[in-house]
Design a protein around this motif. Structure first.
Motif, PDB file in Angstrom:
ATOM      1  N   ASP A  94      41.415  35.202  32.117  1.00 40.90           N
ATOM      2  CA  ASP A  94      42.248  36.398  31.950  1.00 40.90           C
ATOM      3  C   ASP A  94      41.672  37.225  30.802  1.00 40.90           C
ATOM      4  OD1 ASP A  94      44.200  38.310  31.777  1.00 40.90           O
ATOM      5  OD2 ASP A  94      45.799  36.950  31.124  1.00 40.90           O
ATOM      6  N   VAL A  95      40.722  38.079  31.130  1.00 37.49           N
ATOM      7  CA  VAL A  95      39.953  38.809  30.124  1.00 37.49           C
ATOM      8  C   VAL A  95      40.853  39.668  29.242  1.00 37.49           C
ATOM      9  CG1 VAL A  95      38.073  40.439  29.750  1.00 37.49           C
ATOM     10  CG2 VAL A  95      37.968  38.850  31.672  1.00 37.49           C
ATOM     11  N   LYS A  96      41.774  40.383  29.847  1.00 35.49           N
ATOM     12  CA  LYS A  96      42.627  41.325  29.112  1.00 35.49           C
ATOM     13  C   LYS A  96      43.927  40.681  28.633  1.00 35.49           C
ATOM     14  CE  LYS A  96      39.845  44.778  30.281  1.00 35.49           C
ATOM     15  NZ  LYS A  96      39.042  45.555  29.322  1.00 35.49           N
ATOM     16  N   GLN A  97      44.091  39.385  28.932  1.00 38.33           N
ATOM     17  CA  GLN A  97      45.321  38.663  28.589  1.00 38.33           C
ATOM     18  C   GLN A  97      46.553  39.442  29.071  1.00 38.33           C
ATOM     19  OE1 GLN A  97      45.492  37.042  24.606  1.00 38.33           O
ATOM     20  NE2 GLN A  97      43.269  36.789  24.500  1.00 38.33           N
ATOM     21  N   SER A  98      46.506  39.807  30.338  1.00 43.02           N
ATOM     22  CA  SER A  98      47.555  40.655  30.908  1.00 43.02           C
ATOM     23  C   SER A  98      48.493  39.905  31.853  1.00 43.02           C
ATOM     24  CB  SER A  98      46.910  41.823  31.659  1.00 43.02           C
ATOM     25  OG  SER A  98      46.046  41.348  32.682  1.00 43.02           O
ATOM     26  N   TYR A  99      48.233  38.618  32.093  1.00 43.29           N
ATOM     27  CA  TYR A  99      49.060  37.858  33.020  1.00 43.29           C
ATOM     28  C   TYR A  99      50.118  37.063  32.266  1.00 43.29           C
ATOM     29  CZ  TYR A  99      45.775  39.086  36.688  1.00 43.29           C
ATOM     30  OH  TYR A  99      45.011  39.791  37.588  1.00 43.29           O
ATOM     31  N   PRO A 100      51.298  36.876  32.867  1.00 43.52           N
ATOM     32  CA  PRO A 100      52.381  36.156  32.177  1.00 43.52           C
ATOM     33  C   PRO A 100      52.018  34.707  31.887  1.00 43.52           C
ATOM     34  CG  PRO A 100      52.952  36.577  34.479  1.00 43.52           C
ATOM     35  CD  PRO A 100      51.708  37.357  34.199  1.00 43.52           C
TER      36      PRO A 100
END
Length: 344
Positions: free
Chosen positions: A99-105
């Motif tokens: 999760d490159v952008k750390q955008s997932y819950p």
């Protein structure tokens, strides 16, 4: 020609198969319109999507969002929902998704060495409805006599490095054609939520899926190739699977058909040669089982038969395949319980 016509009665004429495929594409467009605000796309990837309509046909649907994708490098990660593919060092065709952008819950993330990875097991559990269960990479539901599998996948618009040899390898007999290969590369592939069971990270790994490419290849088959493949599937369900249960699946029949089509002259695949075509495919399958190595069609380094064949099931399986080869199509169809196609 009579044998070819009888198989057409059993599995569908060329015109009928073309009509079924057209209906599948229409279904995809209707689903796309219905879920346009959710930005979801649908691919009918099972045998029904390939034009097969038979009691054992599977209705698999791959579902993915247009705002999520897999990329091969940090440089390509420009979307908020981008996931970086980290290929497995031990199992070709499997990977982890960073999760490159750390955008997932957090509830679908698994942390490895302080890095957030999208967990395949948590992903497919997400949104599981009452009456549904997990079946491989799919959310599965049984309605009446039919089983419906939905795979919540992620699009990988590039072509994976692990499958580059598929693009480059020689095809002396012209199948698949250059245009078909280019079309497949242009559409990329997908990853589905299932890992290699021998991996320490199998709960979080993903498998590269070439289902869309396989459908394109199946649609490029001539009708003799299509009928031969269907007969192989029928043999698996009605004969091989009963004599040696749990060893082979329909994907082995598809792989055998693809490799045989690629490595034999186009002149072989004529209506009058259909019994020879069937026996040729069985010979290829026999060699795979006998040598304990069935290469994935796109990733030849991946042995699909590994850990499936052992000293207890090898000889019975070889005996069944050899027997089907020796008796030919007519007796095989009777053995499969489909003699009605000869009663017309």
């Amino acid at each position: 020609m009579e044998l070819y016509d009888r198989l057409g009665y059993l599995f569908g004429t060329e015109e009928y198969v073309s009509m079924r495929r057209g209906l599948v594409l229409l279904r995809e467009e209707l689903l796309k319109y219905q879920f346009r605000y959710a930005r979801q796309l649908f691919i009918c990837s099972g045998s029904l999507g390939e034009g097969v309509a038979y009691p054992e046909s599977d209705d698999d649907v791959m579902i993915y969002h247009t705002f999520t994708r897999v990329v091969k490098s940090y440089r390509e990660a420009t979307w908020r929902g981008d996931l970086l593919m980290i290929p497995s060092q031990y199992s070709p065709g499997y990977c982890l998704l960073l999760d490159v952008k750390q955008s997932y819950p957090a509830y679908i993330i698994h942390v490895i060495d302080k890095m957030p990875f999208l967990s395949s097991s948590k992903w497919k559990q997400y949104g599981l409805q009452e009456g549904e269960s997990i079946h491989g990479p799919c959310q599965s539901q049984i309605i009446g006599a039919y089983e419906y599998d939905n795979a919540l996948c992620i699009h990988f618009p590039s072509w994976p490095d692990v499958a580059k040899n598929w693009i480059l390898r020689s095809r002396p007999h012209g199948w698949p054609s250059h245009d078909v290969v280019q079309n497949i590369i242009m559409n990329g592939c997908h990853v589905v939520p299932i890992g290699d069971q021998t991996s320490a990270y199998h709960q979080h790994e993903w498998r590269i899926s070439f289902s869309m490419a396989e459908r394109t290849l199946m649609h490029s088959f001539n009708h003799v190739q299509f009928l031969t493949y269907n007969l192989l599937r029928l043999c698996l369900k009605r004969v091989i699977g009963k004599g040696s249960p749990g060893v082979l699946c329909s994907y082995f029949m598809k792989t055998t058909s693809f490799y045989t089509a690629e490595n034999t002259p186009s002149q072989l695949w004529q209506a009058e040669n259909i019994d020879t075509c069937f026996k040729t495919c069985l010979s290829v399958l026999y060699d795979y089982v006998d040598h304990g190595y069935c290469p994935n069609y796109f990733i030849s380094e991946y042995n699909m038969i590994k850990r499936k064949v052992n000293y207890t099931n090898l000889q019975p399986l070889l005996d069944i395949i050899r027997s089907l080869h020796d008796i030919g199509i007519v007796r095989t169809i009777h053995l499969c319980g489909e003699s009605k196609c000869f009663d017309r």
